[in-house]
Design an enzyme around this catalytic site. Structure first.
Site, PDB file in Angstrom:
ATOM      1  N   ASP A 112      16.042 -69.633 -92.752  1.00 54.18           N
ATOM      2  CA  ASP A 112      17.208 -70.209 -92.070  1.00 54.18           C
ATOM      3  C   ASP A 112      17.954 -71.231 -92.908  1.00 54.18           C
ATOM      4  O   ASP A 112      18.643 -72.109 -92.365  1.00 54.18           O
ATOM      5  CB  ASP A 112      16.761 -70.832 -90.743  1.00 54.18           C
ATOM      6  CG  ASP A 112      16.327 -69.761 -89.748  1.00 54.18           C
ATOM      7  OD1 ASP A 112      17.027 -68.743 -89.656  1.00 54.18           O
ATOM      8  OD2 ASP A 112      15.290 -69.947 -89.085  1.00 54.18           O
ATOM      9  N   ASP A 173      18.963 -62.052 -87.509  1.00 55.35           N
ATOM     10  CA  ASP A 173      19.591 -63.372 -87.663  1.00 55.35           C
ATOM     11  C   ASP A 173      19.985 -63.654 -89.111  1.00 55.35           C
ATOM     12  O   ASP A 173      20.937 -64.390 -89.383  1.00 55.35           O
ATOM     13  CB  ASP A 173      18.625 -64.484 -87.219  1.00 55.35           C
ATOM     14  CG  ASP A 173      17.859 -64.187 -85.955  1.00 55.35           C
ATOM     15  OD1 ASP A 173      17.470 -63.021 -85.744  1.00 55.35           O
ATOM     16  OD2 ASP A 173      17.605 -65.132 -85.177  1.00 55.35           O
ATOM     17  N   GLY A 231      10.121 -51.305 -86.294  1.00 54.42           N
ATOM     18  CA  GLY A 231      10.929 -52.347 -85.684  1.00 54.42           C
ATOM     19  C   GLY A 231      10.208 -52.954 -84.495  1.00 54.42           C
ATOM     20  O   GLY A 231       9.524 -52.233 -83.746  1.00 54.42           O
ATOM     21  N   THR A 233      10.349 -56.617 -81.596  1.00 51.63           N
ATOM     22  CA  THR A 233      11.133 -57.770 -81.166  1.00 51.63           C
ATOM     23  C   THR A 233      10.286 -59.016 -81.278  1.00 51.63           C
ATOM     24  O   THR A 233       9.057 -58.952 -81.447  1.00 51.63           O
ATOM     25  CB  THR A 233      11.641 -57.596 -79.722  1.00 51.63           C
ATOM     26  OG1 THR A 233      12.653 -58.586 -79.480  1.00 51.63           O
ATOM     27  CG2 THR A 233      10.511 -57.774 -78.704  1.00 51.63           C
ATOM     28  N   ARG A 245      21.340 -61.968 -78.373  1.00 53.19           N
ATOM     29  CA  ARG A 245      21.728 -62.826 -79.496  1.00 53.19           C
ATOM     30  C   ARG A 245      21.589 -62.081 -80.811  1.00 53.19           C
ATOM     31  O   ARG A 245      22.389 -62.268 -81.730  1.00 53.19           O
ATOM     32  CB  ARG A 245      20.898 -64.114 -79.490  1.00 53.19           C
ATOM     33  CG  ARG A 245      21.487 -65.182 -80.403  1.00 53.19           C
ATOM     34  CD  ARG A 245      21.040 -66.582 -80.027  1.00 53.19           C
ATOM     35  NE  ARG A 245      19.760 -66.944 -80.587  1.00 53.19           N
ATOM     36  CZ  ARG A 245      18.697 -67.322 -79.882  1.00 53.19           C
ATOM     37  NH1 ARG A 245      18.757 -67.350 -78.570  1.00 53.19           N
ATOM     38  NH2 ARG A 245      17.562 -67.661 -80.465  1.00 53.19           N
ATOM     39  N   TRP A 249      24.422 -61.602 -83.614  1.00 51.73           N
ATOM     40  CA  TRP A 249      24.272 -61.885 -85.060  1.00 51.73           C
ATOM     41  C   TRP A 249      24.718 -60.675 -85.872  1.00 51.73           C
ATOM     42  O   TRP A 249      25.306 -60.811 -86.947  1.00 51.73           O
ATOM     43  CB  TRP A 249      22.813 -62.192 -85.408  1.00 51.73           C
ATOM     44  CG  TRP A 249      22.198 -63.463 -84.909  1.00 51.73           C
ATOM     45  CD1 TRP A 249      20.957 -63.590 -84.365  1.00 51.73           C
ATOM     46  CD2 TRP A 249      22.740 -64.803 -84.954  1.00 51.73           C
ATOM     47  NE1 TRP A 249      20.696 -64.914 -84.052  1.00 51.73           N
ATOM     48  CE2 TRP A 249      21.771 -65.676 -84.410  1.00 51.73           C
ATOM     49  CE3 TRP A 249      23.948 -65.332 -85.402  1.00 51.73           C
ATOM     50  CZ2 TRP A 249      21.971 -67.053 -84.284  1.00 51.73           C
ATOM     51  CZ3 TRP A 249      24.153 -66.703 -85.281  1.00 51.73           C
ATOM     52  CH2 TRP A 249      23.184 -67.541 -84.729  1.00 51.73           C
TER      53      TRP A 249
END
Length: 394
Positions: A112, A173, A231, A233, A245, A249
């Protein structure tokens, strides 16, 4: 890249019925946000708001979270639209904190870095020429580059780089962290940052986006072979649902990817994700926290709505006037912002945030029906985009 189904907007008349905003409406909405920033500012100069509020009050924290850059970014936005010295003074104070954090590597073992440094340090350098801000941004870009795995071609999202459980895990994100790398190449002339961003973006488009234009929150790659694995979550309802969200993104991040790379396929991809998102909105245009819920009692996530509004407005910048959805995206962005202003602003008394009814982490029940600092930031960014000529920080 996998073939992506680009579904049409199912009810264009709903979006077409939203009138475009007037300058007066937008000025009034921005003023309401600035009033809420003014209320919080004395407490958040040397310290920062926590990622989410508790009973609509952000606790004050040191510069240790992944979200600290959003408050500083709000201050730069407020400074740009108002010229008020108090915002600049507070933001410049915080830039020194970001330089110290990068130099001493304080809680930076995650991806981040773009969220932290693009709206704070990189924005400061652009707006004021602060060389310490430039240094902070470049140090952050180096930290982000350390997390790039050349075999799998992705930036590891979380955890120690030697942790086999997290190795090769990318998340949607990260699309908003990539502009930090593009910026670093533009500043230094060193192509290594740009190359890593390009490879990660390619892998994100290939594996985080499903064939129906919904998105996984996270995707695991094999760092020994580079093969795609699965994949999952982390903050969504289920592995096969679409976390709101995350989809926001994706809309914003792929549109920004085009802005930095010039790859036209990313515009189409952003538009496909946008249509999937818009087709699953309830009547008030403010998404529920996961797009598997299209109405009913599931909590809204205003922070996802704010990000999506910014993403739609970035997407519009790159579409030709002949695109039939271009006008609808603009109206949808304003429609969402309008509902956020009308139904989801915090009260002046009893809160130090801007947008209520956000969701930080539903599975862990953190910050549910609360203010989320990134939601506050992107809501103001959306209003600034609608009202002013504005060059994105991202």
């Amino acid at each position: 890249m996998t073939s992506i189904h680009h579904e049409p907007i199912r009810d264009p008349s709903r979006l077409a019925a939203t009138p475009l905003p007037t300058a007066g409406e937008l000025d009034a909405a921005i003023a309401r946000v600035l009033a809420r920033i003014d209320r919080a500012l004395p407490a958040f100069i040397d310290r920062f708001p926590a990622p989410s509020s508790e009973n609509l009050i952000y606790p004050a924290i040191d510069n240790i979270e992944w979200t600290n850059g959003f408050w500083t970014g709000m201050l730069w936005l407020a400074y740009q639209v108002s010229g008020k010295a108090a915002y600049r003074h507070a933001a410049e104070t915080q830039v020194r904190s970001f330089l110290d954090r990068a130099e001493r590597r304080i809680v930076v073992a995650h991806h981040d870095l773009g969220f932290l440094y693009t709206p704070s340090a990189c924005a400061a350098y652009r707006l004021t020429g602060n060389v310490d801000a430039r240094r902070a941004g470049l140090l952050a870009a180096d930290l982000l580059l350390e997390r790039f795995d050349p075999v799998s071609g992705v930036i590891q999202a979380w955890g120690d780089l030697n942790d086999p459980a997290e190795a090769g895990r990318m998340i949607i994100d990260c699309n908003l962290n990539l502009p930090l790398l593009y910026w670093a190449t533009a500043e230094t002339g060193d192509a290594k940052y740009h190359a890593a961003a390009e490879r990660h973006l390619t892998q994100a488009a290939a594996h985080l986006v499903r064939p129906d234009a919904s998105t996984f929150h996270t995707f695991h790659m094999d760092t020994r072979t580079g093969a795609p694995l699965r994949g999952t979550t982390h903050q969504g309802h289920a592995d096969d649902s679409c976390w709101a969200r995350g989809q926001a993104w994706g809309i914003y991040g792929f549109a920004l990817g085009y802005a930095h790379s010039g790859r036209e396929s990313l515009v189409d991809l952003s538009a496909a994700l946008a249509n999937y998102f818009l087709n699953r909105l309830p009547a008030d245009l403010v998404c529920r926290w996961d797009l598997i819920f299209t109405d009913g009692d599931a909590p809204a996530d205003t922070s996802a709505a704010a990000i999506a509004a910014c993403g739609l407005l970035e997407l519009v910048r790159h579409l030709p006037v002949s695109n039939p959805d271009r006008d609808l995206y603009t109206r949808a962005a304003w429609g969402m912002a309008q509902r956020l202003d009308a139904d989801h602003l915090t009260p002046i008394a009893g809160s130090n945030g801007v947008l209520a009814h956000g969701v930080y982490h539903m599975p862990k029940r953190i910050g549910v029906n609360e203010c989320c600092i990134w939601g506050d930031y992107f809501y103001l960014e959306a209003l600034v985009r609608l009202r002013h000529v504005w060059r994105a920080y991202w």
